[in-house]
Enzyme design. Structure first.
Site, PDB file in Angstrom:
ATOM      1  N   HIS A  19     -14.272  64.223   9.947  1.00  0.00           N
ATOM      2  CA  HIS A  19     -14.873  64.475   8.634  1.00  0.00           C
ATOM      3  C   HIS A  19     -16.132  63.620   8.488  1.00  0.00           C
ATOM      4  O   HIS A  19     -16.081  62.457   8.090  1.00  0.00           O
ATOM      5  CB  HIS A  19     -13.864  64.137   7.529  1.00  0.00           C
ATOM      6  N   HIS A  21     -20.383  64.273   7.324  1.00  0.00           N
ATOM      7  CA  HIS A  21     -21.407  65.203   6.837  1.00  0.00           C
ATOM      8  C   HIS A  21     -22.760  64.877   7.465  1.00  0.00           C
ATOM      9  O   HIS A  21     -23.225  63.741   7.377  1.00  0.00           O
ATOM     10  CB  HIS A  21     -21.510  65.136   5.316  1.00  0.00           C
ATOM     11  N   ASP A  23     -25.772  65.669   6.536  1.00  0.00           N
ATOM     12  CA  ASP A  23     -26.776  65.242   5.570  1.00  0.00           C
ATOM     13  C   ASP A  23     -26.379  63.953   4.860  1.00  0.00           C
ATOM     14  O   ASP A  23     -27.119  63.485   3.985  1.00  0.00           O
ATOM     15  CB  ASP A  23     -27.079  66.349   4.554  1.00  0.00           C
ATOM     16  N   GLY A 181     -18.408  70.237  -2.070  1.00  0.00           N
ATOM     17  CA  GLY A 181     -18.968  70.204  -3.408  1.00  0.00           C
ATOM     18  C   GLY A 181     -17.938  69.778  -4.439  1.00  0.00           C
ATOM     19  O   GLY A 181     -16.807  69.417  -4.099  1.00  0.00           O
ATOM     20  N   HIS A 208     -11.926  70.776   1.467  1.00  0.00           N
ATOM     21  CA  HIS A 208     -11.976  69.573   0.645  1.00  0.00           C
ATOM     22  C   HIS A 208     -10.989  69.750  -0.510  1.00  0.00           C
ATOM     23  O   HIS A 208     -11.141  70.657  -1.332  1.00  0.00           O
ATOM     24  CB  HIS A 208     -13.375  69.388   0.052  1.00  0.00           C
ATOM     25  N   GLU A 211      -9.247  65.066  -3.582  1.00  0.00           N
ATOM     26  CA  GLU A 211     -10.118  63.887  -3.656  1.00  0.00           C
ATOM     27  C   GLU A 211     -10.383  63.576  -5.120  1.00  0.00           C
ATOM     28  O   GLU A 211      -9.817  62.647  -5.684  1.00  0.00           O
ATOM     29  CB  GLU A 211     -11.434  64.132  -2.913  1.00  0.00           C
ATOM     30  N   ASP A 300     -16.950  60.254   6.409  1.00  0.00           N
ATOM     31  CA  ASP A 300     -17.482  61.095   5.339  1.00  0.00           C
ATOM     32  C   ASP A 300     -19.013  61.087   5.371  1.00  0.00           C
ATOM     33  O   ASP A 300     -19.632  62.019   5.866  1.00  0.00           O
ATOM     34  CB  ASP A 300     -16.958  60.662   3.978  1.00  0.00           C
TER      35      ASP A 300
END
EC number: 3.5.4.4
Length: 362
Positions: A19, A21, A23, A181, A208, A211, A300
């Site tokens: 996991h 990202h 960006d 998102g 996701h 969380e 993350d």
């Protein structure tokens, strides 16, 4: 003799990341270079150290929504083919330098079309970068393999389109799909058509869930949508109760998650920033690992959380006293849960992970 556990020695251990990202992991110096190349003038600082601190502090708010706002800057400088390829290649280098031997890196292609790129052009630019990074790392005597997860943004209405894109490119290391998102107000059931299509195509996907939102998010992701893994999943702890004798009782959903060996993609430092856990000591990873849930450790967003895989394991070692056998267990959990073939997973476990930890265990 067993090697002492420290940040430096953890860097030597083979690690698996599920996991992360794309960006959320840029180098601050690259953000500045890319911003100048496209005349993006909205960065909060053009000093490398100051910019790095700003991202960490801005993300450290306790709010998922505020945390997500920091991505406006990284996404803004990733709108060209060259930028996407550079960021992807640097991602591979940075992970390999940290001892990661297999990683699944995710991003949302729909976010990178402001400069006129088509969805296929976005995917191909990123894949080119990953392959460039792998070749460079191999020339340095290191080993890493990158699988890609394509994300759809849950607040938009493009999940079916992105799911089709993931299937189209699954023979070139796009190994799965995700929705990302804000969770609140955007349940995974809004994307049922995408998940049904993926199941029909025998394709892999994670979601996701659990969380910022609680047990209903996890239940929907598993029972309505058929998720194979849970992105974060920390709120499954809400389905645990401790009796008068101190024994932990699992609710039906928690028992289902544990019994089915559903992987939890936990990201300790990130979870603190978004308010999913109040402190590392109180992070659900401790009790869930003790109860033998299939816990995995992840980054993350390495830029926003100012973290690395080695740093996360060092933090858990300091907090929970985890040693090499625990770190190996988390690593094997992750490799078992990867979205590549069984033989490929087994090969990494038997030829890379186990020998690497055998050396550290003495």
């Amino acid at each position: 003799m067993e090697t002492p556990v420290s940040l430096d020695t953890i860097r030597l251990a083979p690690k698996v990341l599920l996991h992360d990202h794309l960006d959320g992991g840029l180098r601050p110096e690259s953000i500045i270079d890319l911003a100048r190349a496209v005349d993006y003038r909205d960065l909060p600082s053009y000093d490398v150290d100051e910019l790095g601190r700003w991202f960490h502090e801005a993300a450290d708010s306790g709010s998922l929504e505020r945390y997500l706002e920091t991505f406006a800057h990284t996404v803004a400088v990733m709108q060209t083919r060259d930028a996407l390829t550079r960021v992807a290649a640097e991602c591979v280098e940075d992970l390999a330098d940290d001892g990661v031997v297999y990683a699944e890196v995710r991003y949302a292609p729909e976010l990178f079309q402001e400069g006129g790129l088509s969805l296929p052009e976005v995917v191909e630019a990123v894949q080119d970068g990953f392959r460039q990074g792998e070749r460079l790392v191999a020339s340095q005597g290191k080993r890493i393999r990158i699988g890609t997860l394509l994300c759809a943004m849950r607040q938009n209405a493009r999940s079916a389109e992105i799911a089709e894109l993931a299937v189209r490119y699954r023979d070139v290391e796009v190994v799965g799909f995700d929705i990302a998102g804000p969770e609140a107000g955007f349940p995974p059931t809004r994307n049922l058509d995408a998940f049904e299509y993926l199941r029909q195509q025998n394709a892999h996907f994670t979601i996701h869930a659990g969380e910022a939102f609680g047990l209903p998010s996890i239940w929907e992701a598993l029972q309505h949508c058929g998720a194979e893994r849970l992105g974060h999943g920390v709120r499954i702890v809400d389905d645990l109760k401790t009796d008068a004798d101190g024994n932990v009782q699992l609710g039906r959903l928690a028992a289902y998650v544990r019994d089915r060996r559903i992987p939890l993609e936990m990201c300790p430092s990130s979870n603190l920033q978004t308010g999913a856990a109040p402190s590392i000591a109180e992070h659900p990873i401790g009790v869930l690992a003790d109860l033998r849930f299939r816990v995995t450790v992840n980054t993350d967003n390495r830029l926003m959380s100012h973290c690395s895989m080695s740093g996360e394991f060092a933090l858990l070692h300091e907090t929970f006293g985890y040693g090499w056998s625990d770190i190996q267990r988390f690593t094997v959990n992750a490799m078992k849960s990867a979205f590549i073939g069984f033989d490929e997973r087994l090969e990494v476990i038997e030829t890379v992970i186990k020998p690497g930890y055998a050396t550290l265990l003495g």
